[in-house]
Design an enzyme around this catalytic site. Structure first.
Site, short mmCIF file in Angstrom:
data_model
loop_
_atom_site.label_atom_id
_atom_site.label_comp_id
_atom_site.label_asym_id
_atom_site.label_seq_id
_atom_site.Cartn_x
_atom_site.Cartn_y
_atom_site.Cartn_z
N HIS A 62 36.85 34.15 38.82
CA HIS A 62 35.47 33.88 39.24
C HIS A 62 34.47 34.12 38.12
O HIS A 62 33.34 33.66 38.19
CB HIS A 62 35.11 34.61 40.55
CG HIS A 62 34.74 36.06 40.43
ND1 HIS A 62 35.63 37.08 40.68
CD2 HIS A 62 33.57 36.66 40.12
CE1 HIS A 62 35.01 38.24 40.55
NE2 HIS A 62 33.76 38.02 40.19
N ASP B 269 42.91 36.68 40.85
CA ASP B 269 41.58 36.42 40.27
C ASP B 269 41.57 36.68 38.75
O ASP B 269 41.00 37.66 38.29
CB ASP B 269 40.54 37.30 40.98
CG ASP B 269 39.12 36.78 40.80
OD1 ASP B 269 38.90 35.95 39.90
OD2 ASP B 269 38.23 37.23 41.54
N SER C 262 33.46 43.09 37.38
CA SER C 262 34.49 42.08 37.57
C SER C 262 35.10 41.72 36.24
O SER C 262 34.39 41.51 35.26
CB SER C 262 33.90 40.84 38.22
OG SER C 262 33.90 41.00 39.60
N1 ARG Z 1 32.79 39.75 45.75
C1 ARG Z 1 33.13 39.62 44.37
C2 ARG Z 1 31.87 39.82 43.51
O1 ARG Z 1 30.92 40.34 43.95
C3 ARG Z 1 33.86 38.35 44.05
C4 ARG Z 1 33.09 37.07 44.26
C5 ARG Z 1 33.85 35.83 43.89
N2 ARG Z 1 34.80 35.38 44.89
C6 ARG Z 1 34.49 34.61 45.96
N3 ARG Z 1 35.43 34.30 46.81
N4 ARG Z 1 33.28 34.15 46.16
O2 ARG Z 1 31.50 39.13 42.62
N1 ASP Z 2 32.84 41.08 42.40
C1 ASP Z 2 31.95 41.86 41.60
C2 ASP Z 2 31.69 41.23 40.25
O1 ASP Z 2 31.73 40.03 40.13
C3 ASP Z 2 32.43 43.26 41.48
C4 ASP Z 2 31.90 44.12 42.59
O2 ASP Z 2 30.75 43.90 43.00
O3 ASP Z 2 32.62 45.01 43.01
O4 ASP Z 2 31.31 41.87 39.29
#
Ligand code: ARG
Ligand code: ASP
Length: 711
Positions: free
Chosen positions: A84, A220, A646
């Site tokens: 991502h 990921d 991330s």
């Molecule tokens: N929750 C994670 C973050 O805050 C991953 C986001 C990307 N993945 C998704 N399925 N949208 O960035």
């Molecule tokens: N998914 C988040 C990021 O893209 C990480 C988090 O918020 O725990 O940095």
């Protein structure tokens, strides 16, 4: 005696104060954590993690693309980060003929690696404490603007002085809300190439449905390579560039981790607010977040309805859906977590202790009125904060309106505007509108607009909202008329205007009904919200700085960690699961079995690649299997992380790579405001799954050969 009393109180209220899971530590000061880290199981030293005298793990860590973390895993500049995090660059290289998002991409040799214009990685070369130099002529009673002016001047002088002595980029950032200042020496590399990524149904498996949620099965990761000139220095993209040779790259462990094992994350957390007063946490969790969640939830319902009907629309709205959905889900978790954990009450009890402490000695006079002032300020801030939320989440969320807004400057040109300025705007806007129309589906936006404006009208009173709302009699017919009359939903019209633009066309733009809505929203924000909001916020920043100082004085034995501010940090804890609710226990890892359990060929997020199924059926995991014989996919740990982390490496007691951090568990998403060691868990993809996909799934074993694998 008094002091002891408060300490006992603190310990009862916040036993987590003594728990290592909380805290984002400055690598340069890690010697203060070393003993605790080693007691928890770490076998390396603070100096192995950060040193300026010899190579250390920090030499392998980068800020990736300005928003994520990446790590170097070979002496040829090979870099790992999340799927991502690389998503934008993968998408930019994707087309119908080469759909790398869907099918993945693997460079089988260096020549096939894809340049990524605009992508850069930043290495931290050194950091220094310059608090003394920045704050030497500042005293606590100084008026705020005078204080800031002096600080700015000190920063400027010091940066200039050091820039003369080094080739690195020098900057100075405040820590502990302005109580300390650190100087950073950075080096930026801009020739970064895409080397590989799995298909989305591995790299984004579970999609937005599984996002923020455990159990998780997302592979990921994506792979890049950093290039340099022949002397190893940063250089713009050139065929003559060579792979960057880092001072250090990470070793990779195939041993996995047991529950309870020490682990640490090394990366670039973006922003946390652990020292906010209770009143601010309450406002965020119980007023602002719920409004945002509610509005976004309704937008997502509309997106879903259309996306399910039409595959083209599903793709068009995939990224928008992910963006809106990521915050929507997280903030829902924040509210639930804060309330479930009784975060506001706990902070209030802590503040009571602070107040008692402040009143107990004369020389603490500057602290005694802080909490009352916070209450006043946040009360005053409330309507402005809400107004801002509606402008952003209800007004500008209408795609038509924010798209029209992109033409605001062009709508203001006159015959005196220099032609080259106009040309620059036109050039930019052509790109903007091409991107916009590629992913725009008008029926969705029309429905969204009808829904949002109804919400807006209901929630915000006539005397404190953009004026265009007060002229609406019937929302549905108003929106239909707006969408029928505007030129901004019509690609041909917009293109024609941009192709033949004359200064006199500016009027036409300015009079477009969508532009008028935009101007009304922005005018309201500018004239009635922004100024007041900014001045209260500035005063809150001052109060927060003093409150921070007070808390540090109150607990001289406690090791405080500064809030995240996009600088390199070390956070540590243990590999472990948790109990989200009574009667439930989450295991700390998931396996390929779980991917097969989730498989559903009819649901996009849960499609499993035939090749992956084949490997699963043959149990062909090679040396990447866990010693229990299964293929581990993801694992959780009690390590304090946030957005920006991330792609960060999660490392074992020997400083070897165990996995890539990519998310947190929903129950603990409030960790940006309050960290609870019982339920806050970060989620990482197991490095063995990453290598298995590269090697067995994609047949890109040549990349593994470059890495240093510890069996
Ligand atoms: N929750 C994670 C973050 O805050 C991953 C986001 C990307 N993945 C998704 N399925 N949208 O960035
Ligand atoms: N998914 C988040 C990021 O893209 C990480 C988090 O918020 O725990 O940095």
């Amino acid at each position: 005696m008094k002091r002891l009393h408060i300490f006992t109180l603190l310990f009862v209220i916040f036993p987590s104060f003594l728990f290592a899971g909380e805290g984002m530590w400055i690598p340069m000061l890690l010697q203060y954590n070393e003993k605790e880290m080693q007691e928890m199981g770490m076998r390396i030293t603070a100096d192995d993690i950060y040193s300026i005298n010899h190579s250390s793990l920090k030499d392998a860590i980068v800020l990736f693309g300005g928003g994520c973390t990446g790590e170097i895993v070979s002496n040829q500049g090979l870099l790992l980060t999340n799927h991502h995090c690389g998503y934008d660059y993968i998408q930019k290289h994707s087309s119908v003929e080469h759909d790398y998002l869907t099918n993945g991409f693997w460079a089988m040799n260096r020549g096939e690696e894809l340049p990524c214009p605009g992508l850069s990685v930043i290495f931290l070369r050194e950091m220094r404490d310059v608090t003394e130099k920045i704050l030497h002529n500042i005293d606590i009673d100084m008026p705020e603007d005078e204080r800031q002016a002096k600080i700015d001047e000190n920063v400027k002088k010091l940066v200039a002085e050091f820039e003369k002595q080094t080739d690195y980029k020098v900057s100075i950032k405040p820590f502990f809300l302005g109580n300390e200042y650190y100087m950073l020496f950075n080096e930026t590399y801009t020739d970064v190439r895409l080397v590989g990524c799995p298909p989305s149904n591995i790299g984004k498996f579970g999609g937005d449905t599984d996002n923020w949620v455990w159990p998780r099965h997302t592979g990921d990761f994506s792979i890049f390579r950093v290039y340099a000139d022949k002397d190893g220095h940063p250089a713009a993209y050139s065929e003559d560039n060579v792979p960057y040779k880092p001072a250090k790259h990470l070793d990779i462990s195939l041993k996995g981790a047991e529950e309870g094992d020490f682990a640490f994350v090394f990366g670039y957390p973006a922003r946390t607010n652990e020292y906010l007063p209770a009143v601010a946490v309450d406002q965020e969790a119980n007023l602002i977040d719920p409004v945002t969640v509610d509005l976004r939830g309704k937008v997502l319902d509309i997106y879903n309805r259309y996306q399910e009907q039409d595959p083209k629309v599903r793709i068009q709205y995939a990224s928008k859906h992910a963006g809106i959905g990521n915050g929507w889900k997280k903030w829902m978790g924040v509210t639930e977590g804060i309330n479930h954990f009784r975060g506001v009450e706990k902070k209030e009890a802590y503040e009571k202790g602070f107040q008692e402490w402040a009143l107990a000695a004369r020389n603490r006079y500057m602290y005694i009125d802080l909490l009352r002032q916070f209450k006043d300020n946040y009360k005053q801030l409330e309507p402005y904060q809400l107004a801002y939320t509606y402008v952003a989440e209800a007004g500008l969320r209408i795609e038509l309106v924010s798209f029209a807004g992109r033409f605001a400057r062009l709508s203001e040109v006159t015959k005196d505007t220099p032609q080259e300025d106009i040309d620059r705007m036109l050039h930019q806007l052509k790109g903007t509108s091409e991107n916009f129309f590629k992913d725009y589906y008008e029926p969705i936006d029309r429905d969204v607009a009808k829904m949002l404006l109804k919400e807006y009208l209901e929630a915000q009173s006539t005397d404190f909202r953009p004026t265009f709302l007060n002229d609406i009699k019937d929302v549905d017919s108003y929106v239909d008329k707006l969408f029928d009359k505007t030129m901004f939903t019509d690609e041909a019209k917009v293109t024609a205007l941009l192709d033949n633009f004359k200064a006199k066309d500016a009027k036409k733009l300015a009079n477009d009904p969508a532009m008028k809505v935009y101007q009304s929203l922005i005018g309201f924000f500018r004239n009635e919200v922004h100024g007041k909001m900014a001045s209260i916020t500035a005063d809150n920043d001052r109060l927060r700085r003093i409150y921070m100082k007070g808390q540090m004085e109150m607990q001289p034995e406690k090791r405080f960690s500064p809030d995240a501010n996009f600088t390199l940090r070390v956070t540590y804890g243990r590999v472990e699961g948790f109990r989200p609710k009574d009667g439930m226990k989450y295991k700390h890892f998931t396996t390929l079995e779980g991917i097969m359990q989730k498989e559903n060929p009819d649901i996009y997020d849960y499609v499993v690649e035939p090749r992956l199924k084949e490997l699963y059926n043959k149990k062909d995991y090679g040396r990447y299997a866990d010693k229990d014989g299964t293929m581990h996919v993801a694992f959780t740990a009690s390590v304090h992380t946030t957005g920006g982390n991330s792609g960060s490496p999660i490392l074992n007691a020997d400083g070897q790579l165990l996995g890539l951090n990519f998310d947190r568990c929903w129950e603990g998403t409030m960790s940006d405001l309050i960290y609870d060691p019982d339920i806050c868990r970060n989620i990482s993809v197991d490095i063995r799954y990453v290598l298995f996909i590269i090697d067995k799934f994609a047949g890109a074993g040549h990349l593994i050969d470059e890495m240093t694998i510890v069996e």
